[in-house]
Enzyme design. Structure first.
Site, PDB file in Angstrom:
ATOM      1  N   LYS A  76      -3.531  -4.249  -0.438  1.00  0.00           N
ATOM      2  CA  LYS A  76      -2.812  -3.635  -1.563  1.00  0.00           C
ATOM      3  C   LYS A  76      -1.618  -4.453  -2.039  1.00  0.00           C
ATOM      4  CE  LYS A  76      -4.067   1.202  -1.025  1.00  0.00           C
ATOM      5  NZ  LYS A  76      -3.519   2.567  -1.198  1.00  0.00           N
ATOM      6  N   ALA A 138       8.936   6.825   3.249  1.00  0.00           N
ATOM      7  CA  ALA A 138       9.160   5.839   2.187  1.00  0.00           C
ATOM      8  C   ALA A 138       8.290   4.600   2.397  1.00  0.00           C
ATOM      9  CB  ALA A 138      10.634   5.459   2.106  1.00  0.00           C
ATOM     10  N   ILE A 226       0.494  14.854   1.653  1.00  0.00           N
ATOM     11  CA  ILE A 226      -0.493  13.965   1.027  1.00  0.00           C
ATOM     12  C   ILE A 226      -1.703  13.684   1.905  1.00  0.00           C
ATOM     13  CG2 ILE A 226       1.323  12.850  -0.349  1.00  0.00           C
ATOM     14  CD1 ILE A 226       0.817  10.337   1.463  1.00  0.00           C
TER      15      ILE A 226
END
Lengths: 281, 281
Positions: A76, A138, A226
Protein backbone atom coordinates in the site's frame (compact mmCIF):
# COMPACT_ATOMS: atom_id res chain seq x y z
CA UNK A 1 -19.96 -18.36 -3.51
CA UNK A 2 -20.36 -18.94 -7.21
CA UNK A 3 -21.11 -15.92 -9.30
CA UNK A 4 -22.30 -15.41 -12.82
CA UNK A 5 -19.40 -13.95 -14.71
CA UNK A 6 -18.51 -13.87 -18.37
CA UNK A 7 -14.83 -13.45 -19.17
CA UNK A 8 -14.19 -12.78 -22.86
CA UNK A 9 -11.40 -11.33 -24.95
CA UNK A 10 -12.67 -7.79 -24.46
CA UNK A 11 -12.91 -8.07 -20.67
CA UNK A 12 -10.70 -5.67 -18.75
CA UNK A 13 -8.86 -6.92 -15.68
CA UNK A 14 -8.51 -5.53 -12.17
CA UNK A 15 -5.71 -7.54 -10.55
CA UNK A 16 -5.29 -7.46 -6.79
CA UNK A 17 -1.61 -7.49 -5.85
CA UNK A 18 -0.41 -8.64 -2.44
CA UNK A 19 1.75 -11.15 -0.57
CA UNK A 20 0.38 -13.42 0.79
CA UNK A 21 -2.54 -13.57 -1.62
CA UNK A 22 -4.70 -16.61 -0.82
CA UNK A 23 -6.71 -14.73 1.83
CA UNK A 24 -7.65 -11.71 -0.31
CA UNK A 25 -11.36 -11.16 -0.69
CA UNK A 26 -11.29 -8.54 -3.46
CA UNK A 27 -12.27 -10.83 -6.38
CA UNK A 28 -15.16 -12.46 -4.48
CA UNK A 29 -16.46 -9.12 -3.23
CA UNK A 30 -16.04 -6.86 -6.23
CA UNK A 31 -16.72 -9.18 -9.18
CA UNK A 32 -20.44 -9.45 -8.36
CA UNK A 33 -20.55 -5.65 -8.20
CA UNK A 34 -18.89 -5.27 -11.62
CA UNK A 35 -21.26 -7.89 -13.07
CA UNK A 36 -24.36 -6.37 -11.46
CA UNK A 37 -23.59 -3.00 -13.02
CA UNK A 38 -22.81 -4.36 -16.47
CA UNK A 39 -19.11 -3.49 -16.22
CA UNK A 40 -16.97 -5.91 -18.28
CA UNK A 41 -14.17 -6.00 -15.71
CA UNK A 42 -12.91 -8.95 -13.66
CA UNK A 43 -10.69 -8.97 -10.61
CA UNK A 44 -8.11 -11.76 -10.28
CA UNK A 45 -5.41 -12.37 -7.68
CA UNK A 46 -1.83 -11.65 -8.75
CA UNK A 47 0.55 -12.91 -6.08
CA UNK A 48 3.25 -10.25 -5.94
CA UNK A 49 6.25 -10.61 -3.63
CA UNK A 50 7.61 -7.21 -2.49
CA UNK A 51 10.87 -7.65 -4.45
CA UNK A 52 8.86 -8.13 -7.65
CA UNK A 53 6.51 -5.16 -7.17
CA UNK A 54 8.25 -2.94 -9.71
CA UNK A 55 8.32 -5.61 -12.44
CA UNK A 56 4.68 -6.53 -11.97
CA UNK A 57 3.61 -2.90 -11.67
CA UNK A 58 5.37 -1.96 -14.89
CA UNK A 59 3.87 -4.89 -16.80
CA UNK A 60 0.37 -3.98 -15.62
CA UNK A 61 0.97 -0.33 -16.40
CA UNK A 62 1.77 -1.09 -20.06
CA UNK A 63 -1.10 -3.55 -20.52
CA UNK A 64 -3.96 -1.76 -22.29
CA UNK A 65 -6.79 -3.91 -20.88
CA UNK A 66 -5.78 -3.39 -17.25
CA UNK A 67 -8.55 -1.25 -15.74
CA UNK A 68 -6.65 -0.72 -12.52
CA UNK A 69 -4.96 -2.47 -9.61
CA UNK A 70 -6.25 -3.31 -6.15
CA UNK A 71 -3.38 -2.95 -3.71
CA UNK A 72 -3.06 -4.79 -0.43
CA UNK A 73 -0.42 -5.73 2.15
CA UNK A 74 2.53 -5.17 1.89
CA UNK A 75 2.31 -2.84 -1.12
CA UNK A 76 0.00 0.00 0.00
CA UNK A 77 2.79 2.47 0.79
CA UNK A 78 5.27 1.42 -1.95
CA UNK A 79 2.55 1.49 -4.61
CA UNK A 80 1.67 5.08 -3.65
CA UNK A 81 5.23 5.96 -4.67
CA UNK A 82 4.76 4.35 -8.10
CA UNK A 83 1.57 6.25 -9.02
CA UNK A 84 1.55 9.15 -11.50
CA UNK A 85 -1.01 10.99 -9.36
CA UNK A 86 -2.81 10.50 -6.06
CA UNK A 87 -6.16 11.52 -4.60
CA UNK A 88 -6.00 13.92 -1.65
CA UNK A 89 -6.62 11.09 0.81
CA UNK A 90 -3.90 8.88 -0.70
CA UNK A 91 -1.41 11.75 -0.69
CA UNK A 92 -2.20 12.78 2.88
CA UNK A 93 -2.00 9.24 4.24
CA UNK A 94 0.85 8.17 1.95
CA UNK A 95 -0.85 4.94 0.87
CA UNK A 96 -3.18 3.59 -1.82
CA UNK A 97 -5.62 0.71 -1.83
CA UNK A 98 -6.75 1.07 -5.43
CA UNK A 99 -5.27 2.49 -8.60
CA UNK A 100 -7.03 3.41 -11.84
CA UNK A 101 -5.09 2.95 -15.07
CA UNK A 102 -5.74 5.61 -17.72
CA UNK A 103 -5.57 4.69 -21.41
CA UNK A 104 -2.13 6.31 -21.68
CA UNK A 105 -0.80 4.20 -18.80
CA UNK A 106 -1.03 6.97 -16.19
CA UNK A 107 -1.73 5.44 -12.78
CA UNK A 108 -4.04 7.37 -10.46
CA UNK A 109 -3.89 6.10 -6.88
CA UNK A 110 -6.69 6.38 -4.34
CA UNK A 111 -7.40 5.37 -0.77
CA UNK A 112 -11.02 4.70 0.13
CA UNK A 113 -10.66 3.41 3.70
CA UNK A 114 -11.60 6.77 5.20
CA UNK A 115 -14.43 7.85 2.93
CA UNK A 116 -15.68 4.24 2.97
CA UNK A 117 -15.88 4.44 6.73
CA UNK A 118 -17.84 7.70 6.64
CA UNK A 119 -20.20 6.49 3.88
CA UNK A 120 -20.66 3.23 5.77
CA UNK A 121 -22.17 5.12 8.71
CA UNK A 122 -25.29 5.56 6.61
CA UNK A 123 -27.98 7.53 8.45
CA UNK A 124 -25.74 7.81 11.52
CA UNK A 125 -23.36 9.98 9.52
CA UNK A 126 -25.40 13.04 10.54
CA UNK A 127 -24.19 12.50 14.11
CA UNK A 128 -20.73 13.66 13.07
CA UNK A 129 -21.92 17.25 12.67
CA UNK A 130 -20.84 19.30 15.66
CA UNK A 131 -19.60 16.18 17.47
CA UNK A 132 -16.56 15.45 19.54
CA UNK A 133 -15.09 12.30 18.00
CA UNK A 134 -12.64 9.85 19.58
CA UNK A 135 -10.53 7.90 17.08
CA UNK A 136 -8.51 5.10 18.67
CA UNK A 137 -5.66 3.97 16.45
CA UNK A 138 -3.49 6.02 14.10
CA UNK A 139 -2.16 3.29 11.80
CA UNK A 140 -2.93 3.27 8.07
CA UNK A 141 -6.68 2.81 8.50
CA UNK A 142 -6.84 5.29 11.39
CA UNK A 143 -4.99 7.95 9.38
CA UNK A 144 -7.33 7.40 6.44
CA UNK A 145 -10.38 7.77 8.69
CA UNK A 146 -8.91 10.88 10.33
CA UNK A 147 -8.44 12.38 6.87
CA UNK A 148 -12.05 11.66 5.91
CA UNK A 149 -13.38 12.98 9.23
CA UNK A 150 -11.60 16.26 8.56
CA UNK A 151 -13.95 16.76 5.60
CA UNK A 152 -17.00 16.35 7.86
CA UNK A 153 -18.36 19.09 10.10
CA UNK A 154 -17.06 17.61 13.36
CA UNK A 155 -16.26 19.89 16.30
CA UNK A 156 -13.25 18.07 17.77
CA UNK A 157 -11.20 15.01 16.90
CA UNK A 158 -9.25 13.16 19.58
CA UNK A 159 -6.74 10.74 18.08
CA UNK A 160 -5.11 8.34 20.52
CA UNK A 161 -2.56 5.64 19.88
CA UNK A 162 -0.03 3.76 22.00
CA UNK A 163 2.52 5.11 19.55
CA UNK A 164 2.25 8.79 20.48
CA UNK A 165 4.22 9.87 17.39
CA UNK A 166 1.69 8.17 15.11
CA UNK A 167 -1.18 9.96 16.86
CA UNK A 168 0.66 13.28 16.67
CA UNK A 169 1.32 12.82 12.93
CA UNK A 170 -2.32 12.04 12.26
CA UNK A 171 -3.52 15.03 14.31
CA UNK A 172 -1.06 17.28 12.52
CA UNK A 173 -2.30 15.99 9.12
CA UNK A 174 -5.89 16.81 10.10
CA UNK A 175 -5.08 20.26 11.46
CA UNK A 176 -2.97 21.18 8.42
CA UNK A 177 -5.67 19.99 6.06
CA UNK A 178 -8.41 21.75 8.02
CA UNK A 179 -6.43 24.94 8.55
CA UNK A 180 -7.33 25.04 12.25
CA UNK A 181 -6.58 22.96 15.34
CA UNK A 182 -9.56 20.64 15.75
CA UNK A 183 -7.45 17.52 16.36
CA UNK A 184 -5.60 16.63 19.52
CA UNK A 185 -3.86 13.54 20.89
CA UNK A 186 -5.48 13.76 24.35
CA UNK A 187 -8.33 11.50 25.49
CA UNK A 188 -11.65 13.36 25.43
CA UNK A 189 -14.12 14.09 28.22
CA UNK A 190 -16.48 11.17 27.60
CA UNK A 191 -19.48 13.16 28.84
CA UNK A 192 -19.25 15.33 25.76
CA UNK A 193 -17.97 12.70 23.31
CA UNK A 194 -20.57 11.66 20.73
CA UNK A 195 -18.69 9.21 18.51
CA UNK A 196 -16.05 6.58 19.30
CA UNK A 197 -14.18 4.77 16.51
CA UNK A 198 -11.90 1.79 17.04
CA UNK A 199 -9.31 1.66 14.26
CA UNK A 200 -6.88 -0.56 16.18
CA UNK A 201 -6.64 -4.33 15.66
CA UNK A 202 -7.97 -4.86 19.21
CA UNK A 203 -10.94 -7.18 19.01
CA UNK A 204 -9.79 -9.09 15.94
CA UNK A 205 -8.36 -11.91 18.08
CA UNK A 206 -10.45 -13.68 20.73
CA UNK A 207 -9.37 -12.54 24.18
CA UNK A 208 -8.18 -9.10 23.01
CA UNK A 209 -8.51 -6.27 25.50
CA UNK A 210 -11.14 -3.58 24.84
CA UNK A 211 -9.72 -0.48 23.10
CA UNK A 212 -11.38 1.57 25.86
CA UNK A 213 -13.06 0.75 29.15
CA UNK A 214 -16.73 -0.18 28.94
CA UNK A 215 -17.35 2.37 31.71
CA UNK A 216 -16.53 5.16 29.24
CA UNK A 217 -19.38 4.18 26.91
CA UNK A 218 -22.54 6.30 27.18
CA UNK A 219 -25.83 5.13 25.72
CA UNK A 220 -26.17 8.14 23.40
CA UNK A 221 -22.82 7.48 21.73
CA UNK A 222 -22.27 6.13 18.21
CA UNK A 223 -19.72 3.32 18.55
CA UNK A 224 -17.90 2.18 15.40
CA UNK A 225 -15.39 -0.62 14.92
CA UNK A 226 -13.63 -1.15 11.60
CA UNK A 227 -13.02 -4.88 12.14
CA UNK A 228 -14.81 -6.89 9.45
CA UNK A 229 -15.49 -10.17 11.21
CA UNK A 230 -18.20 -12.81 11.10
CA UNK A 231 -18.72 -12.09 14.83
CA UNK A 232 -19.09 -8.99 17.00
CA UNK A 233 -15.99 -7.44 18.54
CA UNK A 234 -16.20 -7.08 22.36
CA UNK A 235 -16.51 -3.30 21.87
CA UNK A 236 -19.52 -3.59 19.56
CA UNK A 237 -21.10 -6.27 21.76
CA UNK A 238 -20.82 -3.99 24.80
CA UNK A 239 -22.15 -0.99 22.84
CA UNK A 240 -25.15 -2.95 21.60
CA UNK A 241 -25.88 -4.27 25.10
CA UNK A 242 -25.98 -0.66 26.26
CA UNK A 243 -28.29 0.36 23.43
CA UNK A 244 -25.77 2.51 21.54
CA UNK A 245 -25.96 3.09 17.80
CA UNK A 246 -23.15 1.08 16.15
CA UNK A 247 -21.35 0.68 12.84
CA UNK A 248 -19.07 -2.21 11.91
CA UNK A 249 -16.40 -3.10 9.40
CA UNK A 250 -18.87 -4.71 7.03
CA UNK A 251 -20.68 -1.43 6.48
CA UNK A 252 -17.35 0.28 5.83
CA UNK A 253 -16.24 -2.46 3.46
CA UNK A 254 -19.51 -2.47 1.54
CA UNK A 255 -19.45 1.29 1.06
CA UNK A 256 -15.81 1.14 0.05
CA UNK A 257 -16.46 -1.51 -2.60
CA UNK A 258 -19.00 0.71 -4.32
CA UNK A 259 -16.55 3.61 -4.26
CA UNK A 260 -13.71 1.45 -5.60
CA UNK A 261 -15.80 -0.12 -8.39
CA UNK A 262 -17.04 3.30 -9.51
CA UNK A 263 -13.52 4.75 -9.39
CA UNK A 264 -12.07 1.90 -11.46
CA UNK A 265 -14.87 2.15 -13.99
CA UNK A 266 -14.24 5.91 -14.25
CA UNK A 267 -17.74 6.77 -13.01
CA UNK A 268 -18.61 9.96 -11.10
CA UNK A 269 -17.75 9.73 -7.39
CA UNK A 270 -20.33 7.71 -5.50
CA UNK A 271 -22.17 6.50 -8.62
CA UNK A 272 -22.23 2.91 -7.38
CA UNK A 273 -23.54 3.96 -3.98
CA UNK A 274 -26.78 4.81 -5.78
CA UNK A 275 -29.58 2.31 -5.36
CA UNK A 276 -30.46 2.70 -9.02
CA UNK A 277 -28.22 0.43 -11.09
CA UNK A 278 -29.43 1.99 -14.34
CA UNK A 279 -27.81 5.25 -13.26
CA UNK A 280 -24.37 4.04 -14.25
CA UNK A 281 -25.10 2.11 -17.43
CA UNK B 1 -22.33 -17.54 -22.40
CA UNK B 2 -22.34 -17.10 -18.66
CA UNK B 3 -20.46 -19.71 -16.70
CA UNK B 4 -20.29 -20.63 -13.05
CA UNK B 5 -16.87 -19.58 -11.87
CA UNK B 6 -15.53 -18.76 -8.45
CA UNK B 7 -12.48 -16.49 -8.35
CA UNK B 8 -10.92 -16.28 -4.90
CA UNK B 9 -7.58 -15.29 -3.45
CA UNK B 10 -6.17 -18.79 -3.95
CA UNK B 11 -7.21 -19.03 -7.60
CA UNK B 12 -4.35 -19.41 -10.08
CA UNK B 13 -4.44 -17.46 -13.32
CA UNK B 14 -3.87 -18.50 -16.94
CA UNK B 15 -3.54 -15.25 -18.88
CA UNK B 16 -3.87 -15.27 -22.65
CA UNK B 17 -1.44 -12.83 -24.25
CA UNK B 18 -1.97 -11.41 -27.72
CA UNK B 19 -2.48 -8.24 -29.75
CA UNK B 20 -5.24 -7.60 -30.68
CA UNK B 21 -6.98 -9.31 -27.78
CA UNK B 22 -10.73 -8.60 -27.95
CA UNK B 23 -11.36 -11.52 -30.32
CA UNK B 24 -9.59 -14.24 -28.28
CA UNK B 25 -11.81 -17.12 -27.29
CA UNK B 26 -9.48 -18.80 -24.76
CA UNK B 27 -11.21 -17.58 -21.56
CA UNK B 28 -14.71 -18.49 -22.76
CA UNK B 29 -13.59 -21.88 -24.02
CA UNK B 30 -11.21 -23.06 -21.31
CA UNK B 31 -12.74 -21.62 -18.12
CA UNK B 32 -15.71 -24.00 -18.25
CA UNK B 33 -13.24 -26.86 -18.66
CA UNK B 34 -11.20 -25.76 -15.63
CA UNK B 35 -14.39 -25.37 -13.59
CA UNK B 36 -15.85 -28.68 -14.73
CA UNK B 37 -12.75 -30.51 -13.59
CA UNK B 38 -12.49 -28.74 -10.23
CA UNK B 39 -9.31 -26.89 -11.20
CA UNK B 40 -9.07 -23.53 -9.39
CA UNK B 41 -7.58 -21.75 -12.41
CA UNK B 42 -9.07 -18.89 -14.42
CA UNK B 43 -8.05 -17.57 -17.82
CA UNK B 44 -8.15 -13.80 -18.40
CA UNK B 45 -7.12 -11.70 -21.41
CA UNK B 46 -3.88 -9.73 -21.05
CA UNK B 47 -3.53 -7.39 -24.01
CA UNK B 48 0.18 -7.51 -24.83
CA UNK B 49 1.65 -5.37 -27.62
CA UNK B 50 4.72 -7.01 -29.20
CA UNK B 51 7.10 -4.34 -27.85
CA UNK B 52 5.92 -5.15 -24.30
CA UNK B 53 6.17 -8.93 -24.57
CA UNK B 54 9.37 -9.20 -22.53
CA UNK B 55 8.11 -7.00 -19.67
CA UNK B 56 4.81 -8.82 -19.41
CA UNK B 57 6.43 -12.23 -19.79
CA UNK B 58 8.93 -11.50 -17.01
CA UNK B 59 6.21 -10.23 -14.67
CA UNK B 60 4.11 -13.36 -15.26
CA UNK B 61 7.17 -15.59 -14.86
CA UNK B 62 7.88 -14.22 -11.35
CA UNK B 63 4.24 -14.33 -10.21
CA UNK B 64 3.74 -17.45 -8.09
CA UNK B 65 0.01 -17.89 -8.81
CA UNK B 66 0.44 -17.85 -12.59
CA UNK B 67 -0.36 -21.40 -13.73
CA UNK B 68 0.76 -20.72 -17.28
CA UNK B 69 0.26 -18.51 -20.30
CA UNK B 70 -1.85 -19.00 -23.41
CA UNK B 71 -0.01 -17.49 -26.36
CA UNK B 72 -1.61 -16.18 -29.49
CA UNK B 73 -0.84 -13.87 -32.43
CA UNK B 74 1.70 -12.24 -32.73
CA UNK B 75 3.67 -13.90 -29.91
CA UNK B 76 3.73 -17.61 -30.81
CA UNK B 77 7.25 -17.57 -32.25
CA UNK B 78 8.80 -14.93 -29.92
CA UNK B 79 7.39 -16.65 -26.83
CA UNK B 80 9.03 -19.92 -27.87
CA UNK B 81 12.35 -18.10 -27.58
CA UNK B 82 11.54 -17.01 -24.01
CA UNK B 83 10.72 -20.49 -22.68
CA UNK B 84 13.11 -22.45 -20.46
CA UNK B 85 12.15 -25.68 -22.23
CA UNK B 86 9.94 -26.79 -25.12
CA UNK B 87 7.98 -29.89 -26.04
CA UNK B 88 9.18 -31.75 -29.16
CA UNK B 89 6.40 -30.24 -31.26
CA UNK B 90 7.10 -26.70 -30.07
CA UNK B 91 10.82 -27.10 -30.73
CA UNK B 92 10.32 -28.64 -34.18
CA UNK B 93 7.83 -25.99 -35.29
CA UNK B 94 9.54 -23.12 -33.44
CA UNK B 95 6.33 -21.84 -31.86
CA UNK B 96 4.23 -22.26 -28.71
CA UNK B 97 0.55 -21.81 -28.04
CA UNK B 98 0.64 -22.60 -24.34
CA UNK B 99 3.23 -22.40 -21.59
CA UNK B 100 3.17 -24.05 -18.18
CA UNK B 101 4.82 -22.17 -15.31
CA UNK B 102 6.62 -24.38 -12.79
CA UNK B 103 6.79 -23.34 -9.13
CA UNK B 104 10.38 -22.16 -9.60
CA UNK B 105 9.39 -19.93 -12.52
CA UNK B 106 10.64 -22.29 -15.24
CA UNK B 107 8.48 -21.87 -18.34
CA UNK B 108 7.72 -25.02 -20.35
CA UNK B 109 6.34 -24.24 -23.78
CA UNK B 110 4.08 -26.50 -25.82
CA UNK B 111 2.25 -26.49 -29.13
CA UNK B 112 -0.95 -28.50 -29.33
CA UNK B 113 -2.20 -27.53 -32.80
CA UNK B 114 -0.87 -30.71 -34.36
CA UNK B 115 -1.78 -33.28 -31.74
CA UNK B 116 -5.12 -31.47 -31.28
CA UNK B 117 -5.80 -31.98 -34.97
CA UNK B 118 -4.98 -35.70 -34.81
CA UNK B 119 -6.99 -36.25 -31.59
CA UNK B 120 -9.85 -34.27 -33.10
CA UNK B 121 -10.17 -36.84 -35.91
CA UNK B 122 -11.75 -39.17 -33.35
CA UNK B 123 -12.66 -42.53 -34.87
CA UNK B 124 -11.43 -41.38 -38.28
CA UNK B 125 -7.88 -41.26 -36.89
CA UNK B 126 -7.48 -44.94 -37.79
CA UNK B 127 -7.62 -43.95 -41.47
CA UNK B 128 -4.16 -42.39 -41.13
CA UNK B 129 -2.54 -45.81 -40.80
CA UNK B 130 -0.92 -46.76 -44.09
CA UNK B 131 -2.43 -43.73 -45.83
CA UNK B 132 -1.12 -41.26 -48.33
CA UNK B 133 -1.93 -37.87 -46.83
CA UNK B 134 -2.09 -34.50 -48.57
CA UNK B 135 -1.46 -31.50 -46.34
CA UNK B 136 -2.17 -28.16 -48.01
CA UNK B 137 -0.50 -25.27 -46.20
CA UNK B 138 2.87 -25.19 -44.43
CA UNK B 139 2.39 -22.15 -42.19
CA UNK B 140 2.46 -22.44 -38.39
CA UNK B 141 -0.61 -24.67 -38.15
CA UNK B 142 0.44 -26.76 -41.15
CA UNK B 143 3.91 -27.35 -39.71
CA UNK B 144 2.39 -28.36 -36.36
CA UNK B 145 0.06 -30.83 -38.10
CA UNK B 146 2.92 -32.21 -40.20
CA UNK B 147 4.88 -32.79 -36.99
CA UNK B 148 1.96 -34.63 -35.38
CA UNK B 149 1.32 -36.71 -38.53
CA UNK B 150 4.93 -37.87 -38.44
CA UNK B 151 4.11 -39.64 -35.17
CA UNK B 152 1.25 -41.53 -36.84
CA UNK B 153 1.72 -44.61 -39.04
CA UNK B 154 1.08 -42.83 -42.34
CA UNK B 155 2.66 -44.13 -45.54
CA UNK B 156 3.32 -40.85 -47.36
CA UNK B 157 2.88 -37.15 -46.60
CA UNK B 158 2.56 -34.65 -49.43
CA UNK B 159 3.02 -31.07 -48.18
CA UNK B 160 2.11 -28.36 -50.67
CA UNK B 161 2.23 -24.59 -50.23
CA UNK B 162 2.40 -21.62 -52.62
CA UNK B 163 5.58 -20.75 -50.73
CA UNK B 164 7.68 -23.68 -51.89
CA UNK B 165 10.39 -22.98 -49.30
CA UNK B 166 7.83 -23.32 -46.49
CA UNK B 167 6.66 -26.65 -47.86
CA UNK B 168 10.26 -27.83 -48.22
CA UNK B 169 11.09 -26.85 -44.65
CA UNK B 170 8.07 -28.71 -43.32
CA UNK B 171 8.86 -31.82 -45.35
CA UNK B 172 12.44 -31.72 -44.17
CA UNK B 173 11.31 -31.43 -40.55
CA UNK B 174 9.12 -34.51 -40.97
CA UNK B 175 11.78 -36.56 -42.69
CA UNK B 176 14.44 -35.64 -40.15
CA UNK B 177 12.12 -36.46 -37.27
CA UNK B 178 11.00 -39.72 -38.85
CA UNK B 179 14.48 -40.73 -39.98
CA UNK B 180 13.24 -41.64 -43.47
CA UNK B 181 11.83 -39.80 -46.47
CA UNK B 182 8.07 -40.11 -46.18
CA UNK B 183 7.37 -36.44 -46.91
CA UNK B 184 7.53 -34.69 -50.25
CA UNK B 185 6.45 -31.33 -51.64
CA UNK B 186 4.82 -32.80 -54.79
CA UNK B 187 1.07 -33.12 -55.24
CA UNK B 188 -0.04 -36.74 -54.78
CA UNK B 189 -1.81 -39.11 -57.15
CA UNK B 190 -5.38 -38.53 -55.93
CA UNK B 191 -6.41 -42.08 -56.82
CA UNK B 192 -4.23 -43.33 -53.97
CA UNK B 193 -4.65 -40.40 -51.58
CA UNK B 194 -6.76 -41.25 -48.53
CA UNK B 195 -6.66 -38.07 -46.49
CA UNK B 196 -6.71 -34.39 -47.47
CA UNK B 197 -6.07 -31.65 -44.91
CA UNK B 198 -6.55 -27.95 -45.57
CA UNK B 199 -4.29 -25.93 -43.28
CA UNK B 200 -4.38 -22.77 -45.40
CA UNK B 201 -6.65 -19.81 -44.64
CA UNK B 202 -8.58 -20.52 -47.87
CA UNK B 203 -12.26 -20.82 -46.98
CA UNK B 204 -12.15 -18.45 -44.02
CA UNK B 205 -13.41 -15.55 -46.13
CA UNK B 206 -16.58 -15.80 -48.24
CA UNK B 207 -15.65 -16.13 -51.91
CA UNK B 208 -12.26 -17.76 -51.22
CA UNK B 209 -11.03 -20.20 -53.86
CA UNK B 210 -11.01 -23.92 -52.96
CA UNK B 211 -7.59 -25.14 -51.75
CA UNK B 212 -7.88 -27.92 -54.34
CA UNK B 213 -10.22 -28.64 -57.22
CA UNK B 214 -13.44 -30.44 -56.32
CA UNK B 215 -12.66 -32.87 -59.13
CA UNK B 216 -9.76 -34.23 -57.05
CA UNK B 217 -12.04 -35.31 -54.22
CA UNK B 218 -12.93 -39.01 -54.12
CA UNK B 219 -15.81 -40.29 -52.01
CA UNK B 220 -13.62 -42.60 -49.94
CA UNK B 221 -11.36 -39.75 -48.80
CA UNK B 222 -11.27 -38.19 -45.34
CA UNK B 223 -11.39 -34.43 -45.85
CA UNK B 224 -10.29 -32.19 -42.97
CA UNK B 225 -10.28 -28.42 -42.71
CA UNK B 226 -8.80 -26.66 -39.71
CA UNK B 227 -10.97 -23.52 -40.04
CA UNK B 228 -13.13 -23.10 -36.94
CA UNK B 229 -16.15 -21.25 -38.30
CA UNK B 230 -19.84 -21.14 -37.55
CA UNK B 231 -20.39 -22.22 -41.16
CA UNK B 232 -18.95 -24.87 -43.49
CA UNK B 233 -15.96 -24.02 -45.64
CA UNK B 234 -16.53 -24.64 -49.40
CA UNK B 235 -14.13 -27.60 -49.16
CA UNK B 236 -16.07 -29.29 -46.36
CA UNK B 237 -19.39 -28.50 -48.04
CA UNK B 238 -18.20 -30.16 -51.24
CA UNK B 239 -16.80 -33.14 -49.35
CA UNK B 240 -20.06 -33.64 -47.46
CA UNK B 241 -22.07 -33.39 -50.68
CA UNK B 242 -19.92 -36.16 -52.10
CA UNK B 243 -20.39 -38.31 -48.99
CA UNK B 244 -16.81 -38.09 -47.73
CA UNK B 245 -15.89 -38.43 -44.06
CA UNK B 246 -14.93 -34.98 -42.73
CA UNK B 247 -13.32 -33.28 -39.76
CA UNK B 248 -13.46 -29.57 -39.00
CA UNK B 249 -11.70 -26.95 -36.91
CA UNK B 250 -14.15 -27.30 -34.04
CA UNK B 251 -13.13 -30.90 -33.46
CA UNK B 252 -9.47 -29.87 -33.50
CA UNK B 253 -10.10 -26.96 -31.14
CA UNK B 254 -12.10 -29.05 -28.70
CA UNK B 255 -9.44 -31.75 -28.54
CA UNK B 256 -6.77 -29.12 -28.14
CA UNK B 257 -8.55 -27.45 -25.21
CA UNK B 258 -8.55 -30.69 -23.26
CA UNK B 259 -4.85 -31.17 -23.97
CA UNK B 260 -4.05 -27.57 -22.97
CA UNK B 261 -6.09 -27.65 -19.75
CA UNK B 262 -4.47 -30.91 -18.69
CA UNK B 263 -0.99 -29.60 -19.54
CA UNK B 264 -1.51 -26.40 -17.55
CA UNK B 265 -2.89 -28.31 -14.57
CA UNK B 266 0.15 -30.62 -14.74
CA UNK B 267 -1.97 -33.70 -15.42
CA UNK B 268 -0.80 -36.75 -17.39
CA UNK B 269 -1.00 -36.23 -21.15
CA UNK B 270 -4.54 -36.62 -22.42
CA UNK B 271 -6.12 -36.80 -18.93
CA UNK B 272 -8.81 -34.28 -19.86
CA UNK B 273 -9.66 -36.14 -23.05
CA UNK B 274 -11.06 -38.85 -20.78
CA UNK B 275 -14.83 -38.94 -20.49
CA UNK B 276 -14.51 -39.59 -16.76
CA UNK B 277 -14.07 -36.28 -14.95
CA UNK B 278 -13.24 -38.04 -11.66
CA UNK B 279 -10.10 -39.41 -13.31
CA UNK B 280 -8.25 -36.17 -12.85
CA UNK B 281 -9.41 -35.03 -9.43
Amino acid sequence: MTLAIDIGGATRIYPVIGDPIAQVQTPRLINPLFAEHGLDIVSVPVHTPAVRLRDVWEALRVTPNVAGIAVTVPHKVSAAGLCSSLTDAARAVGAVNTVRRAEDGAMHGALFDGVGFVEGLGDERKRLEGSTVLLIGAGGAGRAIAHALAAEKIARLHIVDERSDAAAMAASMVNQGKGCAIATTAWPDFASCGVVINATPLGLKPGDAMPLSESCIRTDMLIADIAALDRETPLLAAARRLGCATSDGDAMLKAQLGLVAGFIAGLPAGALLSQDPTAIR
